[in-house]
Design a protein around this motif. Structure first.
Motif, PDB file in Angstrom:
ATOM      1  N   ASN A 177      -3.427   3.173   8.596  1.00 11.58           N
ATOM      2  CA  ASN A 177      -4.678   3.656   8.011  1.00 11.58           C
ATOM      3  C   ASN A 177      -5.045   5.034   8.559  1.00 11.58           C
ATOM      4  OD1 ASN A 177      -5.041   1.428   6.373  1.00 11.58           O
ATOM      5  ND2 ASN A 177      -6.274   0.322   7.861  1.00 11.58           N
ATOM      6  N   ARG A 178      -4.836   5.219   9.883  1.00 13.77           N
ATOM      7  CA  ARG A 178      -5.116   6.542  10.452  1.00 13.77           C
ATOM      8  C   ARG A 178      -4.194   7.603   9.837  1.00 13.77           C
ATOM      9  NH1 ARG A 178      -5.560   3.543  15.276  1.00 13.77           N
ATOM     10  NH2 ARG A 178      -3.440   4.126  15.878  1.00 13.77           N
ATOM     11  N   GLU A 222      -7.147  -4.323   8.305  1.00 17.15           N
ATOM     12  CA  GLU A 222      -6.678  -4.388   9.685  1.00 17.15           C
ATOM     13  C   GLU A 222      -6.963  -5.769  10.271  1.00 17.15           C
ATOM     14  OE1 GLU A 222      -8.200  -1.225  12.013  1.00 17.15           O
ATOM     15  OE2 GLU A 222      -7.730   0.333  10.528  1.00 17.15           O
ATOM     16  N   THR A 280       0.827  -1.203   0.000  1.00 17.31           N
ATOM     17  CA  THR A 280       0.000   0.000   0.000  1.00 17.31           C
ATOM     18  C   THR A 280       0.862   1.253   0.000  1.00 17.31           C
ATOM     19  OG1 THR A 280      -1.712  -1.190   1.228  1.00 17.31           O
ATOM     20  CG2 THR A 280      -1.846   1.208   1.201  1.00 17.31           C
ATOM     21  N   GLU A 340      -6.494   4.164  -0.856  1.00 12.79           N
ATOM     22  CA  GLU A 340      -5.826   2.932  -0.445  1.00 12.79           C
ATOM     23  C   GLU A 340      -5.879   2.777   1.075  1.00 12.79           C
ATOM     24  OE1 GLU A 340      -4.593   5.190  -2.311  1.00 12.79           O
ATOM     25  OE2 GLU A 340      -4.145   4.319  -4.277  1.00 12.79           O
ATOM     26  N   ARG A 341      -6.216   1.582   1.510  1.00 11.67           N
ATOM     27  CA  ARG A 341      -6.215   1.265   2.932  1.00 11.67           C
ATOM     28  C   ARG A 341      -5.738  -0.178   3.103  1.00 11.67           C
ATOM     29  NH1 ARG A 341      -6.730   5.861   2.871  1.00 11.67           N
ATOM     30  NH2 ARG A 341      -8.042   7.224   4.141  1.00 11.67           N
ATOM     31  N   VAL A 342      -5.256  -0.484   4.298  1.00 12.72           N
ATOM     32  CA  VAL A 342      -4.755  -1.817   4.620  1.00 12.72           C
ATOM     33  C   VAL A 342      -5.810  -2.538   5.437  1.00 12.72           C
ATOM     34  CG1 VAL A 342      -2.913  -3.121   5.730  1.00 12.72           C
ATOM     35  CG2 VAL A 342      -2.395  -0.948   4.637  1.00 12.72           C
TER      36      VAL A 342
END
Length: 469
Positions: A232-233, A217, A195, A213-215
């Motif tokens: 992500n934050r 969790e 990412t 884009e995000r991972v």
């Protein structure tokens, strides 16, 4: 190259720790087994400590080989008298003994043994290592009995070979299994890295940027899950910062365009009247042109002052801090508004005691004056404008309410923007430069306060809250 990755270092560390543990276990088992086997040899020596050695004095009785009854093959017997080995024999089978091959160093080592009955290990050059027991005889001699340690050494050596093969297999299996397990455990980090590569490939310097884009969790209790959540934050904060930057760029472009338009209008008027005065030299036309030039210059100067004030507030420059009586400011500003708008009904609702705040009196007066001017401009004649001042919960609350047409809900936040007018056009028919409410918010924020709007058809109220004291 493998050790340059976290995965490689983790696997190498686990294998190294396991190898160290195997070495400790192997050393402990080897030493323990060797000690156990030597103790068994000592027990055998203690069972018949001197019989075989004592029988060597009667070589004629035992055909020169001593009494070998009950002795194991390889048993060594020797008699030491006056510091020298007088007799020596070794059991070659269950029924016979023969003189061993002993070097002078071997004989000296045997002769130096004390007859205290303590088992000792001696290295005989011709016979290898022996465990010997020396006791004092009845004739002032020392009788020595020894058993070979070759069997002990062979057993320990076989154990070492077995452990080496076993530990090598365990390390190999652990390395392979550890690599697979670490790769599986660090898969979230691989997703984070992927990412991050996608984000780094985007152009983030200009234009509108959307970071979608995000991972995924994982378990928030795990380190990888916490890293994914934090990543992500961080992406959310970066996306918000990029949106804010883009919006600021858009506002700056709009601000520059509006400011240019606002400044161009009086400049065009001034230039027109100058050309008119130059063409027509009559005193009356010149006086009229100069009057219009003075009016437009004043309006342009006022606009420039307002822009400079907003720029200073945006830059965070400190305001004057002094004790300000808001009650007096409200009375003065309402009096000025009554003179400017005699067709409106102006009402003051003030407390009995003065409301005092700390701040810049000139700017706070400008806040109240702008709110009253906004109510006067955007409400028809005959409307009622009420100024209310109260002190609540350690804050001074100033409210300017009117019974005009109100403001649509979708424009509540927009009205505090710069160059925003009620008719949403560039026309000056509605009066003002469109900076009044923007200055109200900027000055209020610089004083540590807030301003908000409540509106419905037939009613609108602007409420300013400032820290009291």
């Amino acid at each position: 190259m493998i050790l340059h990755t976290v995965r490689g270092r983790l696997v190498a560390g686990v294998v190294a720790l396991l190898a160290l543990a195997c070495a400790v276990v192997g050393l402990a088992t080897t030493v323990g087994l060797q000690r156990f086997l030597v103790d068994r040899v000592d027990q055998q020596l203690a069972a018949n400590p001197a019989r075989f050695a004592a029988s060597l004095e009667h070589e004629d009785q035992f055909e020169g080989g001593g009494d070998t009854r009950g002795q194991t093959v390889g048993t060594l017997g020797a008699r030491v008298y006056a510091g020298a080995v007088t007799h020596a024999a070794m059991v070659t089978d269950r029924t016979a003994g023969s003189p061993p091959v002993l070097s002078s160093d071997d004989r000296a080592a045997l002769a130096a043994l004390p007859g205290d009955g303590t088992p000792r290990t001696v290295e005989l050059s011709a016979l290898d290592d022996y465990r010997v027991l020396a006791v004092s005889g009845r004739d002032g001699d020392i009788l020595i009995t020894g058993l070979p340690l070759r069997g002990v050494e062979e057993t320990v050596h076989r154990l070492q070979l077995l452990e080496l093969a076993l530990f090598a297999g365990v390390l190999a299996v652990t390395g392979v299994a550890g690599t697979l397990w670490v790769r599986l455990s660090l898969r979230p980090l691989d997703r984070i890295a992927a990412t991050a590569r996608q984000v780094s490939a985007q152009r983030l310097d200009t234009g509108e940027v959307t970071l979608a884009e995000r991972v995924a969790e994982g378990d928030p209790r795990s380190e990888t899950g916490q890293v994914a959540a934090a990543f992500n934050r961080m992406l959310g904060h970066v996306a918000q910062a990029l949106r804010s930057r883009h919006e600021a760029e858009q506002r700056l472009r709009a601000f520059a365009a509006d400011a240019s338009h606002e400044l161009r209008t009086p400049l065009a008027v001034i230039r027109g009247h100058v050309e008119l005065a130059l063409r027509d030299g009559s005193a009356e036309q010149t006086r009229h042109a100069l009057t219009r030039i003075q009016a437009e210059s004043g309006r342009m100067s006022e606009l420039v002052d307002e822009l400079l004030l907003l720029a200073r507030l945006d830059a965070g420059r400190p305001l004057v801090r002094e004790e300000v009586d808001l009650t007096l400011l409200a009375i003065e500003a309402t009096s000025d508004a009554r003179a400017a708008g005699p067709g409106h009904r102006w009402v003051l609702d003030l407390p009995e005691e003065p409301v005092v705040v700390g701040g810049d009196a000139l700017r706070l007066h400008q806040v109240i004056a702008n709110l009253l001017a906004n109510a006067r401009i955007h409400t028809p004649p005959g409307s009622t404008v009420t100024v209310t001042l109260r002190e609540r919960d350690g804050h001074a609350e100033l409210a300017v309410a009117d019974d005009g047409p109100g403001i649509p809900p979708d424009r509540h936040e927009e009205v505090f923007g710069r160059f925003t007018r009620g008719d949403q056009s560039r026309s000056r028919a509605s009066g003002g430069s469109g900076l009044g409410l923007a200055i109200v918010r900027a000055v209020t924020t610089a004083h540590g306060g807030t301003v908000d709007l409540e509106s419905r058809p037939g009613h609108a109220v602007f409420r300013v809250r400032l820290p009291a004291g």
